[in-house]
Design a protein around this motif. Structure first.
Motif, short mmCIF file in Angstrom:
data_model
loop_
_atom_site.label_atom_id
_atom_site.label_comp_id
_atom_site.label_asym_id
_atom_site.label_seq_id
_atom_site.Cartn_x
_atom_site.Cartn_y
_atom_site.Cartn_z
N PRO A 30 -12.81 5.95 3.12
CA PRO A 30 -13.19 4.93 2.32
C PRO A 30 -14.61 5.32 1.79
CG PRO A 30 -12.48 3.98 4.43
CD PRO A 30 -12.31 5.49 4.45
N ALA A 31 -15.38 6.00 2.36
CA ALA A 31 -16.64 6.21 2.05
C ALA A 31 -16.75 7.14 0.58
CB ALA A 31 -17.46 6.94 3.00
N THR A 32 -15.51 8.09 0.53
CA THR A 32 -15.58 8.71 -0.47
C THR A 32 -14.93 8.21 -1.76
OG1 THR A 32 -14.73 10.69 0.95
CG2 THR A 32 -14.03 10.83 -1.35
N LEU A 33 -14.18 7.01 -1.46
CA LEU A 33 -13.52 6.21 -2.53
C LEU A 33 -14.71 5.36 -3.17
CD1 LEU A 33 -10.23 5.55 -1.00
CD2 LEU A 33 -10.59 7.00 -2.83
N SER A 63 -8.65 -3.37 -0.94
CA SER A 63 -10.02 -2.98 -0.29
C SER A 63 -9.99 -1.40 0.10
CB SER A 63 -9.73 -3.85 1.17
OG SER A 63 -8.89 -3.02 1.88
N TYR A 64 -11.27 -1.18 0.42
CA TYR A 64 -11.15 0.34 0.71
C TYR A 64 -10.65 0.83 1.76
CZ TYR A 64 -14.48 0.76 -2.96
OH TYR A 64 -15.12 0.89 -4.38
N PRO A 65 -10.32 -0.01 2.86
CA PRO A 65 -9.31 0.72 3.99
C PRO A 65 -8.16 0.74 3.42
CG PRO A 65 -10.95 -0.96 4.80
CD PRO A 65 -11.33 -0.98 3.46
N GLU A 66 -7.66 -0.03 2.55
CA GLU A 66 -6.28 -0.04 2.07
C GLU A 66 -6.20 1.11 0.91
OE1 GLU A 66 -4.59 -4.40 1.45
OE2 GLU A 66 -6.11 -3.79 0.36
N MET A 67 -7.23 1.28 0.28
CA MET A 67 -7.34 2.43 -0.76
C MET A 67 -7.15 3.56 0.00
SD MET A 67 -9.79 0.86 -3.40
CE MET A 67 -10.33 2.54 -4.22
N ALA A 68 -7.77 3.71 1.12
CA ALA A 68 -7.73 5.05 2.03
C ALA A 68 -6.40 5.49 2.33
CB ALA A 68 -8.53 5.19 3.36
N ALA A 105 -8.97 5.44 -7.98
CA ALA A 105 -9.69 4.69 -7.21
C ALA A 105 -10.06 3.42 -8.07
CB ALA A 105 -10.96 5.57 -6.60
N VAL A 106 -10.56 3.72 -9.32
CA VAL A 106 -11.22 2.69 -10.04
C VAL A 106 -10.07 1.74 -10.34
CG1 VAL A 106 -11.82 2.02 -12.53
CG2 VAL A 106 -13.19 3.84 -11.16
N LEU A 107 -9.04 2.14 -10.79
CA LEU A 107 -7.79 1.14 -11.08
C LEU A 107 -7.26 0.48 -9.87
CD1 LEU A 107 -5.70 3.37 -13.67
CD2 LEU A 107 -7.31 1.40 -14.22
N LEU A 108 -7.24 1.11 -8.69
CA LEU A 108 -6.63 0.53 -7.46
C LEU A 108 -7.76 -0.49 -6.97
CD1 LEU A 108 -5.45 3.43 -5.22
CD2 LEU A 108 -4.16 1.78 -6.53
N ARG A 109 -8.94 -0.22 -7.28
CA ARG A 109 -9.92 -1.17 -6.68
C ARG A 109 -10.00 -2.49 -7.81
NH1 ARG A 109 -12.46 -3.55 -2.98
NH2 ARG A 109 -14.81 -4.04 -3.53
N TYR A 110 -10.21 -2.27 -8.98
CA TYR A 110 -10.24 -3.47 -9.70
C TYR A 110 -9.15 -3.89 -10.39
CZ TYR A 110 -15.15 -1.98 -9.20
OH TYR A 110 -16.43 -1.57 -8.71
N SER A 113 0.76 -1.23 -0.08
CA SER A 113 0.01 0.14 0.22
C SER A 113 0.81 1.24 -0.06
CB SER A 113 -1.00 -0.03 1.24
OG SER A 113 -1.82 -1.04 1.31
N TRP A 114 1.79 1.24 0.98
CA TRP A 114 2.86 2.27 0.84
C TRP A 114 3.53 2.74 -0.62
CZ3 TRP A 114 8.54 2.24 1.54
CH2 TRP A 114 8.83 3.37 1.76
N LEU A 115 3.87 1.45 -1.28
CA LEU A 115 4.43 1.70 -2.54
C LEU A 115 3.44 2.50 -3.58
CD1 LEU A 115 6.78 -1.59 -3.04
CD2 LEU A 115 7.46 0.89 -2.70
N PHE A 116 2.23 1.72 -3.59
CA PHE A 116 1.28 2.33 -4.52
C PHE A 116 0.80 3.70 -4.14
CE2 PHE A 116 0.57 -2.07 -5.99
CZ PHE A 116 0.27 -1.66 -7.30
N GLY A 117 0.99 4.08 -2.85
CA GLY A 117 0.54 5.42 -2.10
C GLY A 117 1.71 6.56 -3.24
N ILE A 118 2.90 5.84 -2.92
CA ILE A 118 3.91 6.93 -3.60
C ILE A 118 3.51 6.78 -5.16
CG2 ILE A 118 6.54 7.14 -4.26
CD1 ILE A 118 7.11 5.51 -1.69
#
Lengths: 201, 223
Positions: free
Chosen positions: A176-179, A164-169, A154-159, A87-92
């Motif tokens: 998560p609700a926004t995403l 998960s939404y907590p990870e995406m957050a 958001a779409v790419l991270l999800r699908y 998640s950290w790497l994807f965040g960067i």
């Protein structure tokens, strides 16, 4: 989700845990190069794929991929274990992709005639397209590209990445609700975009 | 095409939230069809670029970039090693000077967490520091500028502080005092370019018209 998909998903999670543990152990023992190697080998392809879909530019996607690992290497000591390393790497990568998109937009506005590096959308639905699936995928990739960058993220991270939404957050820095709302609103937009091109999902 | 607007407006969000769909969505045939189509769409998105792999050699390029960074960080060594290295470098420079072309112009941009700050991820925050390291490519005049939000010049220097020029190398460090988008630029010319006064676009346009070459650094978004 079928049984085979569930098995693959569980195997994927177990593999990811092994990768994370190997990288964390190397980091704890001060072997940063080894940790970097593990992470590049394990997550390089998925990060590149994400960047490529975000940017639609192979060279720029590689640049962002390299920057992601260079920044990770620099900041290993500051990794606070609040999320997985993945998640950290994807965040960067997500932030650097957004930076790259902003820069490209500004650059294009300033030096438009000189700039032609972005892969052009293939809007032609010619009869020469041999595979229907390939045609749909091309059209879909174009439709995804038309989404607002934050929504596309958001779409790419999800699908694509199955976050998960907590990870995406933790990746995106949004609730998560926004995403969830972004993704749910994007799907009809994509569907209509496909239909406008004469394609059904 | 069958479409259940309620499914698009409510059902998709419920599914993304991991909640159960209500009774309507079970009864409504259009909704069931829509759900199947959206599941297909999600699977198709998930398959995008499945076979894409980074270009060969990318890992080696990351390692090479790391080595270059380490080489830059190597300098704080014992004094005698530095002295020996300096003598060797000066000798080499004198020996090779007439034959070597200066490296091409470049502008590297790095950020560091501000004093006493702990950095989270890759985000840059107010009071972090921006370090610019430029190669001037042998230009007679080299100037570093940083624009905030394309409007305000928050750094402009050439040989005077906060810039430090050492031959072909020009460096400066700036504290990022406020949130916003910082755009670093290296201007190379034979003489000093026009004074900046009208914002990024107009200033750079004037500089280019006066014969300057530009090297744009990576933008830094301070949040």
């Amino acid at each position: 989700m079928g049984k085979e998909e569930v098995i693959n998903a569980v195997a994927g999670l177990e593999t990811r845990e092994i990768i994370e543990q190997a990288a964390l152990t190397a980091l704890d023992q001060g072997r940063r190069e080894e940790a970097l190697d593990v992470l590049m080998r394990s997550y390089g392809q998925s990060l590149y794929r994400y960047c490529r879909q975000m940017l639609r530019d192979a060279a720029l996607a590689e640049d962002v991929l390299q920057i992601t690992f260079l920044e990770a290497f620099r900041d290993f000591t500051r990794f606070e274990h609040r999320s997985s390393i993945r998640s950290w790497l994807f965040g960067i990568a997500a932030h650097r992709c957004l930076d790259a998109l902003k820069k490209r937009k500004r650059w294009a506005a300033r030096f438009a005639p000189l700039d032609a590096v972005v892969e052009k959308p293939h809007d032609d639905m010619s009869a020469e397209d041999d595979a229907v699936a390939a045609q749909i995928n091309r059209r879909l990739a174009n439709c995804v590209q038309r989404l607002d960058p934050q929504v596309r993220t958001a779409v790419l991270l999800r699908y694509i990445e199955g976050f998960s939404y907590p990870e995406m957050a933790t990746v995106c820095g949004h609730r998560p609700a926004t995403l969830q709302a972004r993704v749910a609103r994007a799907l009809p937009v994509l569907r209509r975009c496909l239909e406008e091109g004469g394609v059904r999902p | 095409m069958t479409r259940c607007e309620r499914f698009e407006q409510e059902g998709l969000l419920l599914l993304e939230q991991g909640r159960r769909l209500g009774e309507h969505f079970e009864i409504c045939a259009d909704c069931r069809t829509a759900r199947i189509e959206y599941e297909k769409l999600q699977a198709r998105i998930g398959a995008l670029g499945r076979d894409e792999a980074p270009p060969a050699g990318w890992e080696a390029r990351v390692r090479a970039a790391l080595e270059r960074r380490k080489a830059r960080e190597w300098w704080p060594q014992p004094r005698f090693v530095l002295a020996a290295a300096a003598v060797a470098l000066v000798s080499a420079a004198i020996f090779f000077a007439p034959r070597l072309e200066p490296p091409p112009p470049s502008l590297a941009v790095e950020t560091q967490a501000g004093h006493g700050q702990t950095r989270r991820g890759a985000e840059v925050h107010p009071d972090d520091f921006l370090t610019l390291t430029a190669r001037t490519g042998g230009a007679r005049h080299a100037e570093l500028r940083v624009y905030l939000n394309d409007a305000e010049v928050v750094l402009r220097c050439s040989t005077e502080p906060p810039c430090a020029r050492d031959g072909d190398r020009l460096e400066a460090t700036l504290r990022l005092h406020a949130m916003g988008l910082y755009q670093p630029v290296l201007l190379l010319s034979d003489a000093a370019p026009p004074i900046p006064e009208s914002g990024l676009d107009a200033d750079l346009h004037d500089a280019v018209n006066a014969g300057a070459r530009l090297v744009m650094g990576d933008e830094v978004d301070v949040r």
